[in-house]
Design a protein around this motif. Structure first.
Motif, PDB file in Angstrom:
ATOM      1  N   HIS A 180     -10.108  10.522 -21.549  1.00 32.82           N
ATOM      2  CA  HIS A 180      -9.475   9.394 -20.864  1.00 32.82           C
ATOM      3  C   HIS A 180      -8.274   8.876 -21.659  1.00 32.82           C
ATOM      4  CE1 HIS A 180     -13.545   8.509 -18.738  1.00 32.82           C
ATOM      5  NE2 HIS A 180     -12.937   9.566 -18.241  1.00 32.82           N
ATOM      6  N   VAL A 181      -8.412   8.847 -22.979  1.00 39.53           N
ATOM      7  CA  VAL A 181      -7.304   8.406 -23.829  1.00 39.53           C
ATOM      8  C   VAL A 181      -6.124   9.371 -23.692  1.00 39.53           C
ATOM      9  CG1 VAL A 181      -6.551   8.073 -26.226  1.00 39.53           C
ATOM     10  CG2 VAL A 181      -8.744   7.136 -25.453  1.00 39.53           C
ATOM     11  N   PHE A 182      -6.389  10.671 -23.760  1.00 39.81           N
ATOM     12  CA  PHE A 182      -5.310  11.653 -23.632  1.00 39.81           C
ATOM     13  C   PHE A 182      -4.641  11.574 -22.263  1.00 39.81           C
ATOM     14  CE2 PHE A 182      -7.632  14.019 -27.083  1.00 39.81           C
ATOM     15  CZ  PHE A 182      -6.653  13.819 -28.043  1.00 39.81           C
ATOM     16  N   HIS A 183      -5.436  11.373 -21.213  1.00 40.02           N
ATOM     17  CA  HIS A 183      -4.862  11.246 -19.881  1.00 40.02           C
ATOM     18  C   HIS A 183      -3.974   9.995 -19.797  1.00 40.02           C
ATOM     19  CE1 HIS A 183      -4.335  11.536 -15.592  1.00 40.02           C
ATOM     20  NE2 HIS A 183      -4.790  10.294 -15.454  1.00 40.02           N
ATOM     21  N   LEU A 184      -4.456   8.886 -20.353  1.00 40.88           N
ATOM     22  CA  LEU A 184      -3.660   7.653 -20.343  1.00 40.88           C
ATOM     23  C   LEU A 184      -2.354   7.851 -21.105  1.00 40.88           C
ATOM     24  CD1 LEU A 184      -3.130   4.684 -19.773  1.00 40.88           C
ATOM     25  CD2 LEU A 184      -4.587   4.121 -21.716  1.00 40.88           C
ATOM     26  N   VAL A 185      -2.412   8.511 -22.240  1.00 42.03           N
ATOM     27  CA  VAL A 185      -1.197   8.764 -23.021  1.00 42.03           C
ATOM     28  C   VAL A 185      -0.212   9.596 -22.199  1.00 42.03           C
ATOM     29  CG1 VAL A 185      -0.280   9.957 -25.055  1.00 42.03           C
ATOM     30  CG2 VAL A 185      -2.270   8.449 -25.268  1.00 42.03           C
ATOM     31  N   ASP A 186      -0.697  10.603 -21.484  1.00 42.61           N
ATOM     32  CA  ASP A 186       0.184  11.407 -20.632  1.00 42.61           C
ATOM     33  C   ASP A 186       0.823  10.552 -19.538  1.00 42.61           C
ATOM     34  OD1 ASP A 186      -0.335  13.692 -22.108  1.00 42.61           O
ATOM     35  OD2 ASP A 186      -1.898  14.432 -20.726  1.00 42.61           O
ATOM     36  N   VAL A 187       0.034   9.676 -18.927  1.00 47.56           N
ATOM     37  CA  VAL A 187       0.566   8.785 -17.883  1.00 47.56           C
ATOM     38  C   VAL A 187       1.629   7.858 -18.481  1.00 47.56           C
ATOM     39  CG1 VAL A 187      -0.019   6.837 -16.364  1.00 47.56           C
ATOM     40  CG2 VAL A 187      -1.487   8.870 -16.418  1.00 47.56           C
ATOM     41  N   LEU A 188       1.328   7.307 -19.653  1.00 43.35           N
ATOM     42  CA  LEU A 188       2.283   6.387 -20.283  1.00 43.35           C
ATOM     43  C   LEU A 188       3.570   7.106 -20.675  1.00 43.35           C
ATOM     44  CD1 LEU A 188      -0.082   4.206 -22.489  1.00 43.35           C
ATOM     45  CD2 LEU A 188       0.979   3.609 -20.305  1.00 43.35           C
ATOM     46  N   LYS A 189       3.456   8.320 -21.198  1.00 45.68           N
ATOM     47  CA  LYS A 189       4.663   9.078 -21.575  1.00 45.68           C
ATOM     48  C   LYS A 189       5.591   9.271 -20.386  1.00 45.68           C
ATOM     49  CE  LYS A 189       2.883  11.762 -25.451  1.00 45.68           C
ATOM     50  NZ  LYS A 189       2.505  13.123 -25.908  1.00 45.68           N
ATOM     51  N   GLU A 190       5.010   9.466 -19.199  1.00 41.72           N
ATOM     52  CA  GLU A 190       5.833   9.614 -17.999  1.00 41.72           C
ATOM     53  C   GLU A 190       6.539   8.317 -17.639  1.00 41.72           C
ATOM     54  OE1 GLU A 190       3.273  10.858 -14.848  1.00 41.72           O
ATOM     55  OE2 GLU A 190       2.808  12.788 -15.782  1.00 41.72           O
ATOM     56  N   GLN A 191       5.914   7.183 -17.955  1.00 39.55           N
ATOM     57  CA  GLN A 191       6.433   5.887 -17.528  1.00 39.55           C
ATOM     58  C   GLN A 191       7.366   5.230 -18.547  1.00 39.55           C
ATOM     59  OE1 GLN A 191       6.045   4.768 -14.423  1.00 39.55           O
ATOM     60  NE2 GLN A 191       4.994   6.711 -14.118  1.00 39.55           N
ATOM     61  N   LEU A 192       7.319   5.654 -19.797  1.00 42.23           N
ATOM     62  CA  LEU A 192       8.126   4.991 -20.826  1.00 42.23           C
ATOM     63  C   LEU A 192       9.619   4.995 -20.529  1.00 42.23           C
ATOM     64  CD1 LEU A 192       6.295   5.994 -24.111  1.00 42.23           C
ATOM     65  CD2 LEU A 192       6.028   3.950 -22.720  1.00 42.23           C
ATOM     66  N   PRO A 193      10.176   6.087 -20.011  1.00 48.54           N
ATOM     67  CA  PRO A 193      11.621   6.068 -19.728  1.00 48.54           C
ATOM     68  C   PRO A 193      11.998   5.193 -18.532  1.00 48.54           C
ATOM     69  CG  PRO A 193      10.788   8.334 -19.838  1.00 48.54           C
ATOM     70  CD  PRO A 193       9.613   7.423 -19.835  1.00 48.54           C
ATOM     71  N   THR A 194      11.039   4.728 -17.754  1.00 47.41           N
ATOM     72  CA  THR A 194      11.339   3.931 -16.567  1.00 47.41           C
ATOM     73  C   THR A 194      11.485   2.462 -16.947  1.00 47.41           C
ATOM     74  OG1 THR A 194       9.042   3.461 -15.977  1.00 47.41           O
ATOM     75  CG2 THR A 194       9.966   5.557 -15.192  1.00 47.41           C
ATOM     76  N   ASN A 195      11.713   1.640 -15.941  1.00 49.98           N
ATOM     77  CA  ASN A 195      11.886   0.201 -16.171  1.00 49.98           C
ATOM     78  C   ASN A 195      10.608  -0.500 -16.596  1.00 49.98           C
ATOM     79  OD1 ASN A 195      14.565   0.399 -15.456  1.00 49.98           O
ATOM     80  ND2 ASN A 195      14.205  -0.138 -13.329  1.00 49.98           N
ATOM     81  N   VAL A 196       9.447   0.142 -16.458  1.00 46.03           N
ATOM     82  CA  VAL A 196       8.194  -0.504 -16.826  1.00 46.03           C
ATOM     83  C   VAL A 196       7.873  -0.341 -18.307  1.00 46.03           C
ATOM     84  CG1 VAL A 196       7.232  -0.336 -14.498  1.00 46.03           C
ATOM     85  CG2 VAL A 196       6.707   1.431 -16.177  1.00 46.03           C
ATOM     86  N   GLY A 197       8.663   0.423 -19.046  1.00 40.90           N
ATOM     87  CA  GLY A 197       8.416   0.633 -20.476  1.00 40.90           C
ATOM     88  C   GLY A 197       8.216  -0.648 -21.264  1.00 40.90           C
ATOM     89  N   PRO A 198       9.135  -1.634 -21.167  1.00 43.09           N
ATOM     90  CA  PRO A 198       8.939  -2.891 -21.904  1.00 43.09           C
ATOM     91  C   PRO A 198       7.682  -3.645 -21.483  1.00 43.09           C
ATOM     92  CG  PRO A 198      11.227  -2.676 -21.217  1.00 43.09           C
ATOM     93  CD  PRO A 198      10.455  -1.561 -20.545  1.00 43.09           C
ATOM     94  N   GLN A 199       7.328  -3.548 -20.217  1.00 42.86           N
ATOM     95  CA  GLN A 199       6.120  -4.233 -19.751  1.00 42.86           C
ATOM     96  C   GLN A 199       4.858  -3.530 -20.260  1.00 42.86           C
ATOM     97  OE1 GLN A 199       8.039  -3.663 -16.289  1.00 42.86           O
ATOM     98  NE2 GLN A 199       8.530  -5.787 -15.837  1.00 42.86           N
ATOM     99  N   ILE A 200       4.957  -2.243 -20.519  1.00 40.70           N
ATOM    100  CA  ILE A 200       3.823  -1.514 -21.105  1.00 40.70           C
ATOM    101  C   ILE A 200       3.563  -2.050 -22.508  1.00 40.70           C
ATOM    102  CG2 ILE A 200       3.042   0.729 -21.943  1.00 40.70           C
ATOM    103  CD1 ILE A 200       4.481   1.970 -19.503  1.00 40.70           C
ATOM    104  N   ILE A 201       4.627  -2.333 -23.249  1.00 38.15           N
ATOM    105  CA  ILE A 201       4.470  -2.924 -24.587  1.00 38.15           C
ATOM    106  C   ILE A 201       3.696  -4.231 -24.471  1.00 38.15           C
ATOM    107  CG2 ILE A 201       5.708  -4.089 -26.474  1.00 38.15           C
ATOM    108  CD1 ILE A 201       7.871  -1.930 -26.210  1.00 38.15           C
ATOM    109  N   GLU A 202       4.115  -5.100 -23.563  1.00 34.34           N
ATOM    110  CA  GLU A 202       3.445  -6.391 -23.389  1.00 34.34           C
ATOM    111  C   GLU A 202       1.984  -6.211 -22.996  1.00 34.34           C
ATOM    112  OE1 GLU A 202       4.759  -9.331 -24.315  1.00 34.34           O
ATOM    113  OE2 GLU A 202       6.386  -8.062 -25.003  1.00 34.34           O
TER     114      GLU A 202
END
Length: 174
Positions: free
Chosen positions: A44-66
């Protein structure tokens, strides 16, 4: 007479419809929920990391930090899982993780300045999170030692000046 509510004819038409959300907001909500409910199982952790890696370049990246920082300060039992996620993200996304570490340190510093016991609790949990980031190679140990030394100096100064603030007991600081 009769029932006039519900669907179809006879309704009053004043019923509020759910607010339409953008695809980006829906995506962020899905990511937040996935981060919050992640149970720490390796797959589950590896899957979440893969999902996050896809989203980091998008506009939601800063909100992922929060979102990650909110989880670290509000879900203390999952702090090690969130630190592991950050460590795995650090392999390919140094800039993102650097921004996250900077934001974590800023939250820690800001929480220290506030008098509310809840804010102090959040500062303690944020310090725990930052400490765990050392173990996943997202923060250098020397940076953590500097942060802790600064905290001890501030607590010592407050105790010597007899100003109201942190209690000088080591168990409260960690």
């Amino acid at each position: 007479g009769g029932y006039q509510g519900g669907r179809g004819r006879g309704g009053n038409g004043d019923q509020k419809r759910p607010k339409q959300i953008s695809a980006e907001e829906g995506n962020l909500r899905r990511i937040r929920q996935y981060i919050i409910t992640n149970d720490g199982l390796p797959e589950h952790v590896f899957h979440l990391v893969d999902v996050l890696k896809e989203q980091l370049p998008t506009n939601v990246g800063p909100q992922i930090i929060e979102t990650i920082l909110d989880c670290a300060s509000e879900m203390p039992l999952e702090t090690s899982t969130h630190a592991t996620i950050v460590g795995l993200l650090n392999v390919d996304n140094h800039t993102f993780v650097g921004n996250l570490v900077d934001a974590a340190q800023a939250r820690f510093q800001n929480s220290l300045k506030l008098a509310d016991p809840l804010d102090r609790q959040k500062a303690r949990l944020m310090l725990r999170f930052i400490s765990l980031l050392v173990g996943v190679n997202a923060v250098e140990a020397s940076s953590l030692v500097s942060l802790l030394s600064e905290l001890v100096r501030a607590a010592t100064s407050a105790a010597e000046a007899a100003t109201e603030g942190w209690q000088p007991a080591a168990d409260f600081l960690m």
